[in-house]
Design a protein around this motif. Structure first.
Motif, PDB file in Angstrom:
ATOM      1  N   GLN A 308       0.838  -1.206   0.000  1.00  0.00           N
ATOM      2  CA  GLN A 308       0.000   0.000   0.000  1.00  0.00           C
ATOM      3  C   GLN A 308       0.869   1.252   0.000  1.00  0.00           C
ATOM      4  OE1 GLN A 308      -3.801   0.628   2.437  1.00  0.00           O
ATOM      5  NE2 GLN A 308      -2.351   1.879   3.585  1.00  0.00           N
ATOM      6  N   PHE A 309       1.954   1.220   0.763  1.00  0.00           N
ATOM      7  CA  PHE A 309       2.888   2.344   0.800  1.00  0.00           C
ATOM      8  C   PHE A 309       3.549   2.530  -0.562  1.00  0.00           C
ATOM      9  CE2 PHE A 309       7.331   3.776   1.511  1.00  0.00           C
ATOM     10  CZ  PHE A 309       7.069   5.049   1.993  1.00  0.00           C
ATOM     11  N   VAL A 310       3.875   1.425  -1.233  1.00  0.00           N
ATOM     12  CA  VAL A 310       4.493   1.511  -2.558  1.00  0.00           C
ATOM     13  C   VAL A 310       3.539   2.194  -3.533  1.00  0.00           C
ATOM     14  CG1 VAL A 310       5.467   0.202  -4.473  1.00  0.00           C
ATOM     15  CG2 VAL A 310       5.902  -0.533  -2.123  1.00  0.00           C
ATOM     16  N   GLY A 311       2.274   1.768  -3.560  1.00  0.00           N
ATOM     17  CA  GLY A 311       1.295   2.395  -4.439  1.00  0.00           C
ATOM     18  C   GLY A 311       1.046   3.848  -4.083  1.00  0.00           C
ATOM     19  N   PHE A 312       1.054   4.148  -2.787  1.00  0.00           N
ATOM     20  CA  PHE A 312       0.878   5.521  -2.298  1.00  0.00           C
ATOM     21  C   PHE A 312       1.976   6.427  -2.848  1.00  0.00           C
ATOM     22  CE2 PHE A 312       1.525   8.959   0.692  1.00  0.00           C
ATOM     23  CZ  PHE A 312       0.260   9.300   1.144  1.00  0.00           C
ATOM     24  N   MET A 313       3.232   5.985  -2.713  1.00  0.00           N
ATOM     25  CA  MET A 313       4.351   6.801  -3.156  1.00  0.00           C
ATOM     26  C   MET A 313       4.408   6.908  -4.681  1.00  0.00           C
ATOM     27  SD  MET A 313       5.717   7.967  -0.445  1.00  0.00           S
ATOM     28  CE  MET A 313       7.155   8.707  -1.204  1.00  0.00           C
ATOM     29  N   GLY A 314       4.032   5.823  -5.381  1.00  0.00           N
ATOM     30  CA  GLY A 314       4.029   5.875  -6.833  1.00  0.00           C
ATOM     31  C   GLY A 314       3.054   6.916  -7.361  1.00  0.00           C
ATOM     32  N   ALA A 315       1.842   6.955  -6.801  1.00  0.00           N
ATOM     33  CA  ALA A 315       0.855   7.947  -7.227  1.00  0.00           C
ATOM     34  C   ALA A 315       1.210   9.345  -6.726  1.00  0.00           C
ATOM     35  CB  ALA A 315      -0.528   7.540  -6.731  1.00  0.00           C
ATOM     36  N   TRP A 316       1.868   9.449  -5.598  1.00  0.00           N
ATOM     37  CA  TRP A 316       2.314  10.744  -5.075  1.00  0.00           C
ATOM     38  C   TRP A 316       3.287  11.402  -6.059  1.00  0.00           C
ATOM     39  CZ3 TRP A 316       1.978  14.366  -1.235  1.00  0.00           C
ATOM     40  CH2 TRP A 316       3.091  15.175  -0.996  1.00  0.00           C
ATOM     41  N   ARG A 317       4.172  10.607  -6.632  1.00  0.00           N
ATOM     42  CA  ARG A 317       5.190  11.145  -7.530  1.00  0.00           C
ATOM     43  C   ARG A 317       4.668  11.368  -8.951  1.00  0.00           C
ATOM     44  NH1 ARG A 317       9.283   8.237  -4.233  1.00  0.00           N
ATOM     45  NH2 ARG A 317      10.500   9.951  -3.355  1.00  0.00           N
ATOM     46  N   LEU A 326      -4.316  13.396  -2.710  1.00  0.00           N
ATOM     47  CA  LEU A 326      -5.479  12.650  -3.183  1.00  0.00           C
ATOM     48  C   LEU A 326      -5.039  11.504  -4.086  1.00  0.00           C
ATOM     49  CD1 LEU A 326      -8.505  12.186  -3.566  1.00  0.00           C
ATOM     50  CD2 LEU A 326      -8.464  13.926  -5.390  1.00  0.00           C
ATOM     51  N   ALA A 327      -4.143  11.797  -5.016  1.00  0.00           N
ATOM     52  CA  ALA A 327      -3.637  10.750  -5.906  1.00  0.00           C
ATOM     53  C   ALA A 327      -2.949   9.646  -5.116  1.00  0.00           C
ATOM     54  CB  ALA A 327      -2.679  11.354  -6.925  1.00  0.00           C
ATOM     55  N   ALA A 328      -2.134  10.026  -4.128  1.00  0.00           N
ATOM     56  CA  ALA A 328      -1.413   9.036  -3.328  1.00  0.00           C
ATOM     57  C   ALA A 328      -2.377   8.159  -2.539  1.00  0.00           C
ATOM     58  CB  ALA A 328      -0.450   9.744  -2.381  1.00  0.00           C
ATOM     59  N   THR A 329      -3.389   8.774  -1.945  1.00  0.00           N
ATOM     60  CA  THR A 329      -4.369   8.002  -1.181  1.00  0.00           C
ATOM     61  C   THR A 329      -5.106   7.017  -2.080  1.00  0.00           C
ATOM     62  OG1 THR A 329      -4.672   9.856   0.347  1.00  0.00           O
ATOM     63  CG2 THR A 329      -6.387   8.164   0.330  1.00  0.00           C
ATOM     64  N   LEU A 330      -5.517   7.476  -3.261  1.00  0.00           N
ATOM     65  CA  LEU A 330      -6.192   6.588  -4.204  1.00  0.00           C
ATOM     66  C   LEU A 330      -5.255   5.478  -4.676  1.00  0.00           C
ATOM     67  CD1 LEU A 330      -8.152   9.207  -6.361  1.00  0.00           C
ATOM     68  CD2 LEU A 330      -9.092   7.654  -4.627  1.00  0.00           C
ATOM     69  N   GLY A 331      -3.977   5.822  -4.904  1.00  0.00           N
ATOM     70  CA  GLY A 331      -3.012   4.809  -5.316  1.00  0.00           C
ATOM     71  C   GLY A 331      -2.806   3.743  -4.254  1.00  0.00           C
ATOM     72  N   GLY A 332      -2.733   4.173  -2.987  1.00  0.00           N
ATOM     73  CA  GLY A 332      -2.582   3.209  -1.898  1.00  0.00           C
ATOM     74  C   GLY A 332      -3.786   2.302  -1.756  1.00  0.00           C
TER      75      GLY A 332
END
Length: 454
Positions: A308-317, A326-332
């Motif tokens: 979940q942290f990996v997806g969070f950081m991927g969408a954050w960047r 918002l993008a990071a939360t949705l990615g996580g």
């Protein structure tokens, strides 16, 4: 048959919530907690049935402890019970890691937060080494299995072969070994337990098979269609609407693949996730993967929740037109969805047929070979972590078909080395618990960074 002493659904809810709140320390500790509460304390399920369910979950991709909870919840209260037990096992860790991920991106550069994660990285390296030794001691019973583990390590570490390919190859070798009666793969592993060994007949579930636990083709087709749509429907929608190169599409596809090949638990697959997330997709820096694992080690729930942290950081960047948070939360959340929905599918679809798996020698041999290969993969994870925890500078080197990470000796981090050695001593010499070591290293890292800042 009807259960002679069915457990009320409301009572089961509070017990599963209690198990979820105590689910620290990785799958071995989580399974031990479930055994103590469900078999010894509540006497809901017998010893034989508990271990039979565990053996089935060990055959599946995904977090075995969460799937074991889902299996037992389903056995006791049908699909609703499986959903309740499985979801409760996930929610505490999901919420905790989401909160820590927000803190990480908003305040991660502060000395206090940086110090906490500095200490956690050293502790996580020691914990991974401990997991490597425990799994290796149990799995590598003879020379062919040692050779398989060594070949697995060389394949992923030196030749950069994909983790799924290694697992598939090991499974084929083991399956053929079992089919042709090779003694090296005839390894029967018993899962130890404590307590007096409650029999199935003495449990409240009883010794028989509930009506809903009998195989049914109609049920199998319905459950495959429903959970297959819940899992793959959003993935296909994202790819079609946003395009395959969009970060949300990439996250959905990548972690859907992970849900199919995560044999051997979180430690085995994390090396591959880290490799892809850092080198291929650029979602994380090497040190950030360690920070995420530190979060997962210190929160309840499955260790694989680190994804979940990996997806969070991927969408954050790569937020696109969205606000980064918002993008990071949705990615996580998307990562968690495609990681865990398949877990429910495997249980609800396969559990009624679990009796057919008992005594199947080629299948058991395939699992034995996969477990040996997993030891080599975890060793690669330990080496990868060690390089990025203990050295400031690591550079790639390629030649003669090999692909290696080589550290700069002059970039050795003395503070990280001292903390790591202290964590290793605490775990191996003084037999301290994982939670104590993580907390102690986090506190020391916090103190070191504050002193350095002042």
């Amino acid at each position: 048959m009807n259960n002679p002493n069915p457990v009320p659904f409301r009572e089961a809810f509070w017990v599963w919530l209690r198990i979820a709140a105590l689910s620290f320390g990785g799958p071995a500790a989580q399974i031990a907690v479930m055994h103590r509460i469900l078999v010894e304390e509540k006497r809901w399920i017998g010893e034989t049935r508990f271990l039979h369910a565990l053996n089935y979950c060990m055959l599946l991709p995904g977090p075995e402890a969460q799937q074991l909870a889902t299996y037992i919840g389903w056995l006791m209260h049908r699909t609703a019970g499986g959903l309740m037990a499985g979801l409760l096992f996930i929610f505490p860790g999901m919420i905790a890691i989401m909160a820590l991920s927000w803190l990480y991106v908003l305040a991660g550069q502060s000395a206090a937060v940086e110090g906490l994660f500095f200490g956690l990285k050293a502790a996580v390296l020691a914990v991974v080494l401990q997991a490597l030794l425990r799994i290796g001691k149990r799995a590598l019973r003879n020379r062919p299995l040692w050779a398989l583990a060594g070949a697995s390590f060389i394949a992923i570490h030196a030749f950069d072969l994909p983790f799924p390919l290694i697992i598939v190859a090991a499974g084929i070798i083991g399956f053929l070994g079992g089919k042709f009666g090779w003694a090296a793969f005839d390894v029967h592993q018993a899962h130890g337990s404590t307590g007096r060994g409650l029999t199935d007949a003495e449990s409240r579930l009883g010794a028989g098979v509930p009506d809903h636990a009998r195989p049914s083709l109609g049920w199998s087709l319905r459950i495959a269609a429903i959970f297959g749509a819940l899992w793959l429907g959003p993935v296909l929608a994202l790819v079609l609407l946003l395009g395959p190169e969009n970060v949300f599409s990439t996250i959905a596809v990548f972690f859907s693949k992970m849900a199919v090949v995560t044999f051997g638990g979180a430690y085995a697959v994390l090396a591959y996730v880290a490799q892809e997330a850092v080198a291929t997709y650029g979602w994380l820096q090497p040190g950030e993967m360690l920070d995420g694992l530190g979060m997962a080690e210190t929160t309840p729930g499955p260790l694989i929740m680190v994804t979940q942290f990996v997806g969070f950081m991927g969408a954050w960047r790569d937020a696109g037109g969205l606000h980064p948070l918002l993008a990071a939360t949705l990615g996580g959340l998307l990562t968690t969805w495609v990681t865990f929905v398949p877990c429910f599918l495997w249980i609800f679809l396969g559990a009624p047929y679990v009796e057919a798996l008992r005594g199947h020698k080629p299948l058991s041999a395939a699992l034995t070979a996969i477990t040996a290969a997993v030891v080599g993969v975890i060793l690669n994870l330990a080496v990868w972590f060690a390089l990025h925890v203990l050295f400031w500078s690591v550079r790639p080197w390629s030649g003669y078909g090999l692909h290696l990470d080589v550290p700069d000796p002059g970039s050795l981090d003395i503070g990280a080395l001292a903390l790591t050695l202290g964590a290793i001593l605490a775990l191996f010499r003084f037999k301290r618990g994982t939670g104590e070591v993580l907390a102690g290293c986090a506190a020391l890292g916090f103190a070191v960074k504050l002193l350095a800042g002042s």
